[in-house]
Write a protein that holds these residues in place. Structure first.
Motif, PDB file in Angstrom:
ATOM      1  N   THR A   1      -8.025   3.253  -4.101  1.00 39.29           N
ATOM      2  CA  THR A   1      -8.340   4.383  -3.211  1.00 39.29           C
ATOM      3  C   THR A   1      -8.170   5.699  -3.967  1.00 39.29           C
ATOM      4  OG1 THR A   1      -7.432   3.058  -1.426  1.00 39.29           O
ATOM      5  CG2 THR A   1      -7.812   5.377  -0.941  1.00 39.29           C
ATOM      6  N   LYS A   2      -7.066   5.796  -4.729  1.00 41.46           N
ATOM      7  CA  LYS A   2      -6.784   7.019  -5.506  1.00 41.46           C
ATOM      8  C   LYS A   2      -7.872   7.234  -6.557  1.00 41.46           C
ATOM      9  CE  LYS A   2      -2.926   8.959  -8.218  1.00 41.46           C
ATOM     10  NZ  LYS A   2      -3.205   8.632  -9.602  1.00 41.46           N
ATOM     11  N   MET A   3      -8.249   6.157  -7.247  1.00 41.62           N
ATOM     12  CA  MET A   3      -9.293   6.276  -8.275  1.00 41.62           C
ATOM     13  C   MET A   3     -10.602   6.751  -7.656  1.00 41.62           C
ATOM     14  SD  MET A   3      -8.401   2.876 -10.466  1.00 41.62           S
ATOM     15  CE  MET A   3      -9.789   2.924 -11.562  1.00 41.62           C
ATOM     16  N   LYS A   4     -10.910   6.236  -6.488  1.00 40.58           N
ATOM     17  CA  LYS A   4     -12.143   6.633  -5.789  1.00 40.58           C
ATOM     18  C   LYS A   4     -12.081   8.128  -5.472  1.00 40.58           C
ATOM     19  CE  LYS A   4     -14.906   5.214  -1.795  1.00 40.58           C
ATOM     20  NZ  LYS A   4     -14.763   6.125  -0.690  1.00 40.58           N
ATOM     21  N   GLU A   5     -10.926   8.575  -4.948  1.00 38.82           N
ATOM     22  CA  GLU A   5     -10.776   9.999  -4.582  1.00 38.82           C
ATOM     23  C   GLU A   5     -10.880  10.902  -5.807  1.00 38.82           C
ATOM     24  OE1 GLU A   5      -7.990   9.036  -0.713  1.00 38.82           O
ATOM     25  OE2 GLU A   5      -7.034   9.890  -2.498  1.00 38.82           O
ATOM     26  N   GLU A   6     -10.392  10.398  -6.955  1.00 42.05           N
ATOM     27  CA  GLU A   6     -10.426  11.204  -8.188  1.00 42.05           C
ATOM     28  C   GLU A   6     -11.764  11.088  -8.919  1.00 42.05           C
ATOM     29  OE1 GLU A   6      -7.060   9.667 -10.300  1.00 42.05           O
ATOM     30  OE2 GLU A   6      -5.626  10.912  -9.186  1.00 42.05           O
ATOM     31  N   GLY A   7     -12.710  10.341  -8.371  1.00 39.88           N
ATOM     32  CA  GLY A   7     -14.029  10.195  -8.992  1.00 39.88           C
ATOM     33  C   GLY A   7     -14.002   9.302 -10.224  1.00 39.88           C
TER      34      GLY A   7
ATOM     35  N   MET B   1     -14.925   6.293 -11.328  1.00 40.90           N
ATOM     36  CA  MET B   1     -15.742   5.195 -10.805  1.00 40.90           C
ATOM     37  C   MET B   1     -16.233   4.242 -11.891  1.00 40.90           C
ATOM     38  SD  MET B   1     -17.769   7.075  -7.744  1.00 40.90           S
ATOM     39  CE  MET B   1     -18.322   8.430  -8.746  1.00 40.90           C
ATOM     40  N   GLY B   2     -15.571   4.259 -13.051  1.00 37.29           N
ATOM     41  CA  GLY B   2     -15.957   3.329 -14.112  1.00 37.29           C
ATOM     42  C   GLY B   2     -17.159   3.818 -14.906  1.00 37.29           C
ATOM     43  N   PHE B   3     -18.108   2.918 -15.170  1.00 37.41           N
ATOM     44  CA  PHE B   3     -19.305   3.268 -15.969  1.00 37.41           C
ATOM     45  C   PHE B   3     -20.006   4.506 -15.394  1.00 37.41           C
ATOM     46  CE2 PHE B   3     -20.637  -1.034 -18.102  1.00 37.41           C
ATOM     47  CZ  PHE B   3     -19.385  -1.131 -18.649  1.00 37.41           C
ATOM     48  N   LYS B   4     -20.058   4.589 -14.066  1.00 41.19           N
ATOM     49  CA  LYS B   4     -20.799   5.686 -13.404  1.00 41.19           C
ATOM     50  C   LYS B   4     -20.257   7.055 -13.780  1.00 41.19           C
ATOM     51  CE  LYS B   4     -21.453   3.154  -9.265  1.00 41.19           C
ATOM     52  NZ  LYS B   4     -20.918   3.017  -7.944  1.00 41.19           N
ATOM     53  N   SER B   5     -18.934   7.183 -13.974  1.00 43.05           N
ATOM     54  CA  SER B   5     -18.345   8.503 -14.249  1.00 43.05           C
ATOM     55  C   SER B   5     -17.738   8.583 -15.651  1.00 43.05           C
ATOM     56  CB  SER B   5     -17.246   8.796 -13.217  1.00 43.05           C
ATOM     57  OG  SER B   5     -16.180   7.889 -13.391  1.00 43.05           O
ATOM     58  N   GLY B   6     -17.745   7.467 -16.364  1.00 41.07           N
ATOM     59  CA  GLY B   6     -17.159   7.449 -17.714  1.00 41.07           C
ATOM     60  C   GLY B   6     -15.677   7.103 -17.738  1.00 41.07           C
ATOM     61  N   GLU B   7     -15.079   6.943 -16.565  1.00 41.47           N
ATOM     62  CA  GLU B   7     -13.673   6.519 -16.527  1.00 41.47           C
ATOM     63  C   GLU B   7     -13.377   5.715 -15.273  1.00 41.47           C
ATOM     64  OE1 GLU B   7     -10.732   9.585 -17.027  1.00 41.47           O
ATOM     65  OE2 GLU B   7      -9.080   8.178 -16.708  1.00 41.47           O
ATOM     66  N   GLY B   8     -12.661   4.610 -15.467  1.00 40.28           N
ATOM     67  CA  GLY B   8     -12.188   3.790 -14.349  1.00 40.28           C
ATOM     68  C   GLY B   8     -10.810   3.285 -14.755  1.00 40.28           C
ATOM     69  N   PHE B   9     -10.682   1.992 -14.914  1.00 38.36           N
ATOM     70  CA  PHE B   9      -9.435   1.451 -15.477  1.00 38.36           C
ATOM     71  C   PHE B   9      -9.370   1.762 -16.977  1.00 38.36           C
ATOM     72  CE2 PHE B   9      -9.943  -1.153 -11.653  1.00 38.36           C
ATOM     73  CZ  PHE B   9      -8.671  -1.009 -11.109  1.00 38.36           C
ATOM     74  N   TYR B  10     -10.555   1.960 -17.591  1.00 37.24           N
ATOM     75  CA  TYR B  10     -10.671   2.338 -19.002  1.00 37.24           C
ATOM     76  C   TYR B  10     -11.517   3.612 -19.080  1.00 37.24           C
ATOM     77  CZ  TYR B  10      -9.716  -2.707 -19.769  1.00 37.24           C
ATOM     78  OH  TYR B  10      -9.177  -3.970 -19.772  1.00 37.24           O
TER      79      TYR B  10
ATOM     80  N   GLU C   1      -1.176  -1.796 -10.464  1.00 39.87           N
ATOM     81  CA  GLU C   1      -0.584  -0.832  -9.527  1.00 39.87           C
ATOM     82  C   GLU C   1       0.946  -0.915  -9.525  1.00 39.87           C
ATOM     83  OE1 GLU C   1      -2.276  -1.165  -5.649  1.00 39.87           O
ATOM     84  OE2 GLU C   1      -0.698   0.043  -4.769  1.00 39.87           O
ATOM     85  N   HIS C   2       1.485  -2.120  -9.632  1.00 41.37           N
ATOM     86  CA  HIS C   2       2.940  -2.282  -9.568  1.00 41.37           C
ATOM     87  C   HIS C   2       3.609  -2.219 -10.937  1.00 41.37           C
ATOM     88  CE1 HIS C   2       1.747  -3.783  -5.555  1.00 41.37           C
ATOM     89  NE2 HIS C   2       2.835  -3.110  -5.225  1.00 41.37           N
ATOM     90  N   GLY C   3       2.837  -1.835 -11.967  1.00 39.77           N
ATOM     91  CA  GLY C   3       3.426  -1.630 -13.301  1.00 39.77           C
ATOM     92  C   GLY C   3       3.866  -2.917 -13.978  1.00 39.77           C
ATOM     93  N   ILE C   4       3.351  -4.050 -13.514  1.00 35.38           N
ATOM     94  CA  ILE C   4       3.729  -5.332 -14.134  1.00 35.38           C
ATOM     95  C   ILE C   4       3.079  -5.427 -15.515  1.00 35.38           C
ATOM     96  CG2 ILE C   4       3.615  -7.863 -13.873  1.00 35.38           C
ATOM     97  CD1 ILE C   4       3.484  -7.295 -10.763  1.00 35.38           C
TER      98      ILE C   4
ATOM     99  N   ASP D   1      -1.374  -9.919  -0.864  1.00 41.11           N
ATOM    100  CA  ASP D   1      -2.144 -10.459   0.261  1.00 41.11           C
ATOM    101  C   ASP D   1      -2.654  -9.346   1.175  1.00 41.11           C
ATOM    102  OD1 ASP D   1       0.163  -9.651   1.455  1.00 41.11           O
ATOM    103  OD2 ASP D   1       0.576 -11.550   2.495  1.00 41.11           O
ATOM    104  N   SER D   2      -2.811  -8.152   0.614  1.00 44.50           N
ATOM    105  CA  SER D   2      -3.261  -7.019   1.430  1.00 44.50           C
ATOM    106  C   SER D   2      -4.688  -7.233   1.951  1.00 44.50           C
ATOM    107  CB  SER D   2      -3.213  -5.738   0.587  1.00 44.50           C
ATOM    108  OG  SER D   2      -3.887  -4.716   1.258  1.00 44.50           O
ATOM    109  N   HIS D   3      -4.938  -6.770   3.160  1.00 46.09           N
ATOM    110  CA  HIS D   3      -6.282  -6.852   3.737  1.00 46.09           C
ATOM    111  C   HIS D   3      -7.043  -5.542   3.607  1.00 46.09           C
ATOM    112  CE1 HIS D   3      -5.824 -10.708   6.350  1.00 46.09           C
ATOM    113  NE2 HIS D   3      -5.500 -10.887   5.088  1.00 46.09           N
ATOM    114  N   GLU D   4      -6.471  -4.607   2.839  1.00 42.01           N
ATOM    115  CA  GLU D   4      -7.125  -3.311   2.613  1.00 42.01           C
ATOM    116  C   GLU D   4      -7.307  -3.132   1.109  1.00 42.01           C
ATOM    117  OE1 GLU D   4      -8.088  -1.369   5.038  1.00 42.01           O
ATOM    118  OE2 GLU D   4      -7.102  -2.565   6.592  1.00 42.01           O
TER     119      GLU D   4
END
Ligand SMILES: NC(=O)c1ccc[n+]([C@@H]2O[C@H](COP(=O)([O-])OP(=O)(O)OC[C@H]3O[C@@H](n4cnc5c(N)ncnc54)[C@H](O)[C@@H]3O)[C@@H](O)[C@H]2O)c1
Length: 308
Positions: free
Chosen positions: A267-273, A275-284, A207-210, A258-261
């Protein structure tokens, strides 16, 4: 050897069938799977265990013999329920359903029958809160794939008796598992707390582009991930020195996530559908062939690590 002979698995889905197969590793165990819908227990177990037979971990004859001791019922009033010494519940992940299931079991099972829930995240204390005999209730969190991953987290509630915890720990050892006793009923028990502390940081780094997702995974697989089964964090901390661990934490912890959320990226990935294996796209991005290969490669890797 624990005193358990008759095992009831409640819920014959993915986990239930694998748990029944693992329980059948002791010749004295008779296993009943109860489900509210018809389940092809034999076909399902044969399909999953094909890889074990092909790898020479078990023979066809052993598989046949173990299957001969695994029975299926849709009848809550059958002998498999009434005579159970130990029940492992693996129905859908729904609190009310689990509470209702144990209420029905309590009406039918002996008062000394041990009750276990395989819930991944739900509190065993809450699942058992309305039972009359709460002392015989414990969490037993098997990990997927249940026939391969050795860990079972045995989670005590505020009411679990020492006798129940001891019997379940013995039972899990008898069936070839590596049970770990979790003394407090906390969200994530032991291993998911650890696992998700790492996932939170991994996602935060992306997320932070590291670094991008493949780089994060590559860094893990080629460093501490490689040695983790041999050298776990607390052993490692002693190896390098707890004083060094102190100094590292003193310097680095303030910049670690140390986020508690859940992260905004997730959240953005979830909104865009995405979902990984389930939709054919997640982080990959994933094709159906890559998904199949990834699942098969994982099982083959686990078999190699555990049995070869
Ligand atoms: N899938 C995993 O990776 C995994 C890992 C560890 C723990 N668990 C936990 O194991 C449990 C089962 O998960 P799963 O993946 O096997 O689910 P699943 O959906 O594959 O199977 C659930 C089964 O429960 C049955 N069922 C529903 N209501 C029932 C009832 N009242 N009585 C008897 N059976 C009933 C369903 O018919 C189904 O066969 C859940 O609590 C889950 O959190 C799952």
């Amino acid at each position: 050897m624990s005193s358990v002979k008759n095992v009831l698995v409640c819920g014959g889905g993915l986990m239930g069938k694998n748990i029944a197969f693992v329980a059948s590793s002791v010749k004295e165990h008779n296993i009943t799977i109860y489900d509210v819908r018809p389940v092809d227990v034999e076909g399902g177990i044969r399909e999953t265990m094909k890889q074990l037979v092909e790898a020479g971990v078990i023979t066809e004859a052993e598989l046949d013999e173990r299957l001969s001791r695994i029975h299926f019922t849709e009848d809550m009033d059958s002998d498999g329920v009434k005579n159970a010494d130990l029940v492992i519940e693996a129905v859908f992940e729904d609190m009310t359903l689990k509470q209702e299931t144990f209420a029905k079991l309590e009406e039918r099972c002996r008062p000394d029958c041990i009750f276990c829930t395989n819930s991944s995240v739900m509190s065993p204390s809450e699942i058992s809160k309305n039972l009359k005999h709460r002392e015989r209730f414990v969490g037993t969190h098997f990990w997927n794939p249940g026939h391969l991953i050795p860990l079972v987290e045995v989670v005590r509630t505020d009411a679990t008796s020492d006798e129940t915890a001891d019997t379940v720990m013995k039972f899990m050892k008898d069936i070839g598992k590596e049970p770990c006793l979790c003394n407090k009923d906390v969200p994530g028990f032991i291993a998911n707390r650890l696992q998700h502390a790492l996932w939170r940081e991994a996602i935060s780094i992306v997320e932070h582009g590291i670094a991008d997702a493949p780089t994060v995974d590559k860094a893990i697989k080629n460093s501490f991930g490689l040695r983790l089964p041999q050298l776990a964090p607390l052993e490692n901390s002693d190896m390098v020195g707890t004083d060094l661990t102190y100094n590292i934490h003193n310097y680095v912890l303030k910049s670690i996530e140390d986020s508690h959320e859940p992260s905004p990226l997730l959240t953005k990935m979830k909104e865009e559908g995405k979902m990984g294996f389930k939709s054919g796209e997640g982080f990959y991005k994933w094709t159906p062939e890559q998904i199949k290969k990834c699942n098969e490669d994982l099982n083959a890797y686990l078999i190699k690590m555990l049995y070869k």
